[in-house]
Design a protein around this motif. Structure first.
Motif, PDB file in Angstrom:
ATOM      1  N   PRO A 176       0.805  -1.230   0.000  1.00 29.06           N
ATOM      2  CA  PRO A 176       0.000   0.000   0.000  1.00 29.06           C
ATOM      3  C   PRO A 176       0.838   1.280   0.000  1.00 29.06           C
ATOM      4  O   PRO A 176       0.277   2.367   0.044  1.00 29.06           O
ATOM      5  N   MET A 177       2.171   1.129  -0.048  1.00 30.51           N
ATOM      6  CA  MET A 177       3.031   2.307  -0.012  1.00 30.51           C
ATOM      7  C   MET A 177       2.752   3.233  -1.189  1.00 30.51           C
ATOM      8  O   MET A 177       2.752   4.458  -1.044  1.00 30.51           O
ATOM      9  N   ARG A 178       2.491   2.636  -2.361  1.00 33.17           N
ATOM     10  CA  ARG A 178       2.260   3.468  -3.542  1.00 33.17           C
ATOM     11  C   ARG A 178       1.049   4.363  -3.340  1.00 33.17           C
ATOM     12  O   ARG A 178       1.058   5.549  -3.688  1.00 33.17           O
ATOM     13  N   GLN A 179      -0.010   3.808  -2.760  1.00 33.85           N
ATOM     14  CA  GLN A 179      -1.213   4.600  -2.524  1.00 33.85           C
ATOM     15  C   GLN A 179      -0.954   5.728  -1.535  1.00 33.85           C
ATOM     16  O   GLN A 179      -1.435   6.857  -1.702  1.00 33.85           O
ATOM     17  N   LEU A 180      -0.182   5.446  -0.491  1.00 33.56           N
ATOM     18  CA  LEU A 180       0.153   6.491   0.481  1.00 33.56           C
ATOM     19  C   LEU A 180       0.923   7.624  -0.187  1.00 33.56           C
ATOM     20  O   LEU A 180       0.671   8.807   0.075  1.00 33.56           O
ATOM     21  N   ILE A 181       1.873   7.277  -1.059  1.00 30.59           N
ATOM     22  CA  ILE A 181       2.665   8.287  -1.761  1.00 30.59           C
ATOM     23  C   ILE A 181       1.780   9.104  -2.700  1.00 30.59           C
ATOM     24  O   ILE A 181       1.869  10.339  -2.757  1.00 30.59           O
ATOM     25  N   GLN A 182       0.896   8.416  -3.429  1.00 32.07           N
ATOM     26  CA  GLN A 182       0.035   9.122  -4.370  1.00 32.07           C
ATOM     27  C   GLN A 182      -0.935  10.058  -3.646  1.00 32.07           C
ATOM     28  O   GLN A 182      -1.287  11.119  -4.177  1.00 32.07           O
ATOM     29  N   THR A 183      -1.335   9.695  -2.450  1.00 30.41           N
ATOM     30  CA  THR A 183      -2.209  10.581  -1.667  1.00 30.41           C
ATOM     31  C   THR A 183      -1.508  11.900  -1.370  1.00 30.41           C
ATOM     32  O   THR A 183      -2.102  12.986  -1.498  1.00 30.41           O
ATOM     33  N   GLN A 184      -0.215  11.830  -0.994  1.00 35.42           N
ATOM     34  CA  GLN A 184       0.530  13.063  -0.717  1.00 35.42           C
ATOM     35  C   GLN A 184       0.712  13.879  -2.004  1.00 35.42           C
ATOM     36  O   GLN A 184       0.600  15.107  -1.996  1.00 35.42           O
ATOM     37  N   LEU A 185       0.993  13.189  -3.102  1.00 32.63           N
ATOM     38  CA  LEU A 185       1.206  13.889  -4.367  1.00 32.63           C
ATOM     39  C   LEU A 185      -0.076  14.541  -4.872  1.00 32.63           C
ATOM     40  O   LEU A 185      -0.036  15.608  -5.500  1.00 32.63           O
ATOM     41  N   ARG A 186      -1.231  13.924  -4.626  1.00 37.18           N
ATOM     42  CA  ARG A 186      -2.493  14.551  -5.023  1.00 37.18           C
ATOM     43  C   ARG A 186      -2.709  15.853  -4.268  1.00 37.18           C
ATOM     44  O   ARG A 186      -3.179  16.847  -4.835  1.00 37.18           O
ATOM     45  N   SER A 187      -2.369  15.850  -2.982  1.00 37.24           N
ATOM     46  CA  SER A 187      -2.504  17.086  -2.206  1.00 37.24           C
ATOM     47  C   SER A 187      -1.595  18.167  -2.771  1.00 37.24           C
ATOM     48  O   SER A 187      -1.982  19.346  -2.843  1.00 37.24           O
ATOM     49  N   PHE A 188      -0.396  17.764  -3.178  1.00 38.84           N
ATOM     50  CA  PHE A 188       0.513  18.730  -3.796  1.00 38.84           C
ATOM     51  C   PHE A 188      -0.075  19.265  -5.098  1.00 38.84           C
ATOM     52  O   PHE A 188      -0.097  20.482  -5.332  1.00 38.84           O
ATOM     53  N   ALA A 189      -0.553  18.364  -5.961  1.00 38.45           N
ATOM     54  CA  ALA A 189      -1.056  18.767  -7.280  1.00 38.45           C
ATOM     55  C   ALA A 189      -2.264  19.697  -7.157  1.00 38.45           C
ATOM     56  O   ALA A 189      -2.412  20.645  -7.930  1.00 38.45           O
ATOM     57  N   GLU A 190      -3.127  19.428  -6.182  1.00 35.99           N
ATOM     58  CA  GLU A 190      -4.326  20.253  -6.022  1.00 35.99           C
ATOM     59  C   GLU A 190      -4.003  21.682  -5.595  1.00 35.99           C
ATOM     60  O   GLU A 190      -4.724  22.620  -5.942  1.00 35.99           O
ATOM     61  N   ALA A 191      -2.912  21.853  -4.856  1.00 39.21           N
ATOM     62  CA  ALA A 191      -2.544  23.190  -4.363  1.00 39.21           C
ATOM     63  C   ALA A 191      -1.478  23.864  -5.213  1.00 39.21           C
ATOM     64  O   ALA A 191      -1.178  25.041  -5.001  1.00 39.21           O
ATOM     65  N   MET A 192      -0.920  23.155  -6.169  1.00 37.40           N
ATOM     66  CA  MET A 192       0.228  23.638  -6.945  1.00 37.40           C
ATOM     67  C   MET A 192      -0.149  24.831  -7.830  1.00 37.40           C
ATOM     68  O   MET A 192      -1.152  24.796  -8.550  1.00 37.40           O
ATOM     69  N   PRO A 193       0.640  25.907  -7.795  1.00 37.61           N
ATOM     70  CA  PRO A 193       0.417  27.010  -8.733  1.00 37.61           C
ATOM     71  C   PRO A 193       0.596  26.543 -10.182  1.00 37.61           C
ATOM     72  O   PRO A 193       1.388  25.634 -10.459  1.00 37.61           O
ATOM     73  N   ALA A 194      -0.128  27.148 -11.081  1.00 41.49           N
ATOM     74  CA  ALA A 194      -0.060  26.728 -12.484  1.00 41.49           C
ATOM     75  C   ALA A 194       1.333  26.905 -13.074  1.00 41.49           C
ATOM     76  O   ALA A 194       1.735  26.154 -13.985  1.00 41.49           O
ATOM     77  N   ASP A 195       2.088  27.871 -12.563  1.00 37.71           N
ATOM     78  CA  ASP A 195       3.414  28.134 -13.111  1.00 37.71           C
ATOM     79  C   ASP A 195       4.529  27.543 -12.238  1.00 37.71           C
ATOM     80  O   ASP A 195       5.668  28.022 -12.271  1.00 37.71           O
ATOM     81  N   PHE A 196       4.231  26.513 -11.450  1.00 39.29           N
ATOM     82  CA  PHE A 196       5.240  25.936 -10.556  1.00 39.29           C
ATOM     83  C   PHE A 196       6.469  25.499 -11.348  1.00 39.29           C
ATOM     84  O   PHE A 196       6.359  24.864 -12.398  1.00 39.29           O
ATOM     85  N   ASP A 197       7.643  25.826 -10.841  1.00 36.87           N
ATOM     86  CA  ASP A 197       8.914  25.539 -11.501  1.00 36.87           C
ATOM     87  C   ASP A 197       9.431  24.172 -11.049  1.00 36.87           C
ATOM     88  O   ASP A 197       9.851  24.005  -9.907  1.00 36.87           O
ATOM     89  N   PHE A 198       9.401  23.199 -11.959  1.00 36.65           N
ATOM     90  CA  PHE A 198       9.820  21.839 -11.631  1.00 36.65           C
ATOM     91  C   PHE A 198      11.303  21.591 -11.894  1.00 36.65           C
ATOM     92  O   PHE A 198      11.779  20.470 -11.683  1.00 36.65           O
ATOM     93  N   ARG A 199      12.038  22.568 -12.362  1.00 40.87           N
ATOM     94  CA  ARG A 199      13.456  22.343 -12.623  1.00 40.87           C
ATOM     95  C   ARG A 199      14.190  21.963 -11.340  1.00 40.87           C
ATOM     96  O   ARG A 199      14.073  22.630 -10.327  1.00 40.87           O
TER      97      ARG A 199
END
Length: 395
Positions: A138-161
């Motif tokens: 279930p580790m993958r699901q736990l990680i994806q849960t955190q990443l979804r929270s990031f994606a939902e709050a992420m500014p449209a111009d977030f710098d991924f470099r």
């Protein structure tokens, strides 16, 4: 020093103590480090062979690199140094989680074309990236849960470099847990089976401020370290915490009880190598740190950096020790004896002056312990195993 003397330390059979720790690291000593940055990571990595009980209190005040991108986007503490220490202490045995480790340490490219960078970032955030797919449930699901929270709050111009995936996961977990670091640090520690304890010294979104010798005020860790800005040309008179451009009084930034307990039960306290002010002294700024150190009657050791420290222009070893003592006494009391705050300076025999050792003894009763600690390949870096041997021998 509660009856602990140099002569008694000399009687300890170092080789036996070291061998015992290496054979049973799960029962190893509780070494506590006040640090930040990457200077201690190689030593921490080696320390896993001696003890699984080390404690690392880390500054969340970094204002440079990819951590600053997250801080600007989400108004949050810095997580990069916390993530790197967690990875340094991760279990690398057959019982560890190598797939999760590879994911947490992966960085996006710095110079990729925008479309390529966005495509990889999208694959990470949607859970389609090969590194995420390799993680079992279930580790993958736990990680994806955190990443979804990031994606939902992420500014449209977030710098991924140069974005660290581990930092993105920590940021998402911070947002998902009502803007608290401790829950997501605990989760990540369990995911990679961290062999030690890693915590933020305080869970607060603040900056480091410094008053220089001429009265100039500088706000921001990245302006002190000489890495992203020109190095300082004058010494730091005083360090403080700030919110925006305003200084925050120590009463507003108290050491959490959970971290107080780590100090109260430590077998040794170490002020380790790294940027003296922004990595070490910054950890001593919250209310209660100095007093807690003074109350704990265990060896207290300063391990100075071997190479030049851009934060310390013109400061020698004696000056650096006195900067540590000055900050500790701001909390422990101006009349607190030095031996309740620091007893030993662990020195590489070829990298310090005997005159400094005599002066530290004369002024403060501090003992300089000269040993062979530098790496043979790079004399400006410590040999991690030699340092671990020396620290364990002092417990």
């Amino acid at each position: 020093m509660s009856g602990l003397t140099v002569s008694r330390l000399a009687e300890i059979p170092d080789a036996l103590r070291i061998a015992r720790c290496r054979s049973l690291p799960n029962l190893g000593p509780r070494l506590l480090f006040f640090s930040g940055g990457s200077a201690l990571n190689d030593i921490a990595h080696s320390l896993k062979g001696y003890t699984h009980n080390s404690r690392h209190l880390i500054t969340p005040f970094d204002s440079g690199g990819s951590s600053q991108v997250l801080r600007a986007a989400f108004n949050m503490p810095a997580v990069g140094d916390l993530r790197s220490r967690l990875m340094a202490l991760a279990d690398e045995s057959d019982l560890g989680q190598p797939d999760i480790f590879r994911l947490f340490t992966h960085r996006l490219p710095a110079n990729a074309e925008a479309a390529v960078l966005r495509a990889e970032a999208r694959a990470i955030l949607t859970g389609e990236h090969p590194l995420i797919c390799a993680v079992s449930q279930p580790m993958r699901q736990l990680i994806q849960t955190q990443l979804r929270s990031f994606a939902e709050a992420m500014p449209a111009d977030f710098d991924f470099r140069k974005a660290s995936v581990g930092n993105l996961i920590l940021a998402g977990g911070y947002l998902a847990n009502d803007r608290a670091l401790e829950p997501v640090l605990f989760l990540m520690s369990k995911m990679v089976a961290v062999q030690g304890t890693v915590r933020s010294i305080v869970d607060a979104n603040l900056q480091i401020g410094a008053e220089l010798a001429d009265g100039t005020i500088i706000i921001g860790q990245s302006k002190l370290t000489g890495k992203e800005m020109p190095p300082l040309t004058q010494s730091i008179r005083r360090l403080f915490l700030a919110e925006g451009d305003a200084e925050v009084t120590p009463e507003r930034v108290k050491l959490p009880e959970r971290n107080l307990r780590l100090i109260e039960t430590a077998d040794l306290i170490c002020y380790p190598p790294g940027s003296l002010y922004s990595s070490v002294i910054a950890n001593l700024l919250p209310l209660g740190v100095g007093a807690a150190i003074a109350r704990r009657t265990v060896p207290k050791v300063y391990l100075p950096s071997l190479g030049p420290d851009p934060e310390c222009p013109g400061l020698g070893l004696v000056d650096q020790v006195e900067a540590l003592l000055e900050q500790l006494r701001r909390d422990a009391g101006g009349d607190c004896p030095a031996d309740r705050l620091l007893q030993f300076v662990l020195c590489d025999g070829d990298s310090f002056a005997a005159a400094d050792a005599r002066e530290l003894g004369r002024r403060h009763g501090i003992v300089c312990m000269a040993q062979t600690l530098a790496s043979e390949a790079n004399p400006t870096r410590y040999d991690p195993r030699r340092v671990c041997d020396s620290l364990v021998s002092l417990t």
